[in-house]
Design an enzyme around this catalytic site. Sequence first.
Site, PDB file in Angstrom:
ATOM      1  CG  ASP A 270      35.622  29.129  32.250  1.00 18.67           C
ATOM      2  OD1 ASP A 270      35.529  28.222  32.860  1.00 18.67           O
ATOM      3  OD2 ASP A 270      35.189  30.385  32.632  1.00 18.67           O
ATOM      4  CG  ASP A 331      35.475  31.345  39.464  1.00 20.40           C
ATOM      5  OD1 ASP A 331      36.137  30.510  38.736  1.00 20.40           O
ATOM      6  OD2 ASP A 331      34.655  32.354  38.814  1.00 20.40           O
TER       7      ASP A 331
HETATM    8  C1  GLA Z   1      34.278  31.277  35.309  1.00 16.11           C
HETATM    9  C2  GLA Z   1      35.695  31.621  35.584  1.00 16.11           C
HETATM   10  C3  GLA Z   1      36.106  32.841  35.724  1.00 16.11           C
HETATM   11  C4  GLA Z   1      35.517  33.822  34.746  1.00 16.11           C
HETATM   12  C5  GLA Z   1      34.145  33.277  34.626  1.00 16.11           C
HETATM   13  C6  GLA Z   1      33.440  34.252  33.396  1.00 16.11           C
HETATM   14  O1  GLA Z   1      33.701  31.183  36.623  1.00 16.11           O
HETATM   15  O2  GLA Z   1      36.531  30.573  36.408  1.00 16.11           O
HETATM   16  O3  GLA Z   1      37.756  33.097  35.962  1.00 16.11           O
HETATM   17  O4  GLA Z   1      36.174  33.655  33.617  1.00 16.11           O
HETATM   18  O5  GLA Z   1      33.713  32.267  34.543  1.00 16.11           O
HETATM   19  O6  GLA Z   1      32.279  34.075  33.452  1.00 16.11           O
END
Ligand code: GLA
Length: 504
Positions: A270, A331
């Site tokens: 990520d 998200d």
């Molecule tokens: C980002 C990702 C999420 C999750 C969070 C964890 O926002 O897009 O899917 O993994 O980080 O902190």
Amino acid sequence: MSRKSALRTLLPVVALLGMAALPAHAAPPTGGWIFDGGPDFPGFTRVQVHKDHGTYSGTVTSHWYGDLKMDDVRVDGDTLVFHLFNGNPRVTETDIVLKGDAKAVHMTGKLWYADFDIPAHAATKTALKALDFPTHPLPPRRVVKPLARAETPPMGWNSWNKFATDIDDKTVREIADAMVTSGLRDAGYVYINIDDGWQGARDTSGVLQPNAKFPDMKALADYVHAKGLKLGIYSSPGPKSCAGYEGSYGHIEQDARTFAAWGIDYLKYDLCSGEAFYHTPESVYAVYQQMAEAIAATRRPMIFSLCEYGRFDVGSWGRDVGGSLWRTTGDIEDKYETMAKIGFEKNGVPNHTGPGGWNDPDMLEVGNGGMSTDEYRTHMSLWAMMAAPLILGNDVRHMTPETLALLTNPEVIAIDQDAAGAQGLPAKKDGTREIWTKHLRDGSTAVGLFNRGEDVANVTVTWADLGLKPAKVRDVWAKSDLTPAATQTVTIPRHGAMLLRVTP
Ligand code: GLA
């Protein structure tokens, strides 16, 4: 006294007062200062201001983002006002104010969600230099062939949507147990992915340790493997994960080796705090390539999940950096509006998806409680039509029979996992009604009928308009056949969906 002469009398007084409040030479200080404390996010360490031919510039250094250049700098009396951009286009830039003198300054403002008002004291060149943010070279562009290949969209479970950082070894083991007893594993959901929040500190050799909630990752992997499941983990190419835990920055190869030694089968990588300095297509490619090469060097096959929110047309190069799936969006949330926005509109470029690499519109929210059963049915139907990875995000230890039925319908899963790997597309839109089609390997077609409206609606399909001549029309959610007719009208609830498999 006339207005004119009154003004003439007052003017020198006003000018005098003004001079007293603001000396003619008042100007923001230049120099370098070290912050005394401040919030963990974004962990500011130092601020440096220069003046060249009357123009101010500067940087603010942070643990999360490295050196952030001052943008839109303007002078306001003796204060400097500027913006800091953390690389995230969704973040609104707000004014940041630096005020003080050569000896001490105060920086006030907001960056993303953190308000700050922190003092900083002047420091020597050496002390400032000691706070240089470490930089690490990126590899020259190469194509990486991964050892793991996702022939169909990956299926499994991930901790984030339900548990966020409130996740531990015991819960993961219980989830693994429940995946087996509920039948989810046998329905195809095999990856158990620990998301953000497992990371601890690095030991003196730089080896990343799990935090106290995960006493023994290798033992956890053994436990999960013994259940016929696979274990996934999460990291970031930046110094910090999105929730502020230790990232892999500067430790890429070492972390890949650690994950391999634990027996990890899947890595979600990520971008997070790396977005501040990896913000060009070339550098983002390079950081994902770097981790893919590090994984390949361990010789342990791992599904590599790219999470950089769909930036830089990731689907066009995701496979080249060994990616099996790549996020196409920010998200998801357990809300119909967010799910629908992603599912109907942010599913990536269809021809990027297919055996070996998949557009990833984010994980499932089914069973988390924020949507109605009809809305969750739409969620599953859209994800199946898109050939999206099916990564559960609910607490599978406690599921209603309704949730379980939504997640394990074999005919819906078969549409998602179809060997042709085509991404379904809207064929017809009429106001809030949409008809989607997806061609399947056996020559049949999956047809999704959606009602995005606020009221129950009739949706009419004329098969010839879709280029179809059905001999059999199967309602896969109801597990029953409809009597085929040239034109069919079905009633669909508000925010609901119907999924058909049409065989010629
Ligand atoms: C980002 C990702 C999420 C999750 C969070 C964890 O926002 O897009 O899917 O993994 O980080 O902190």
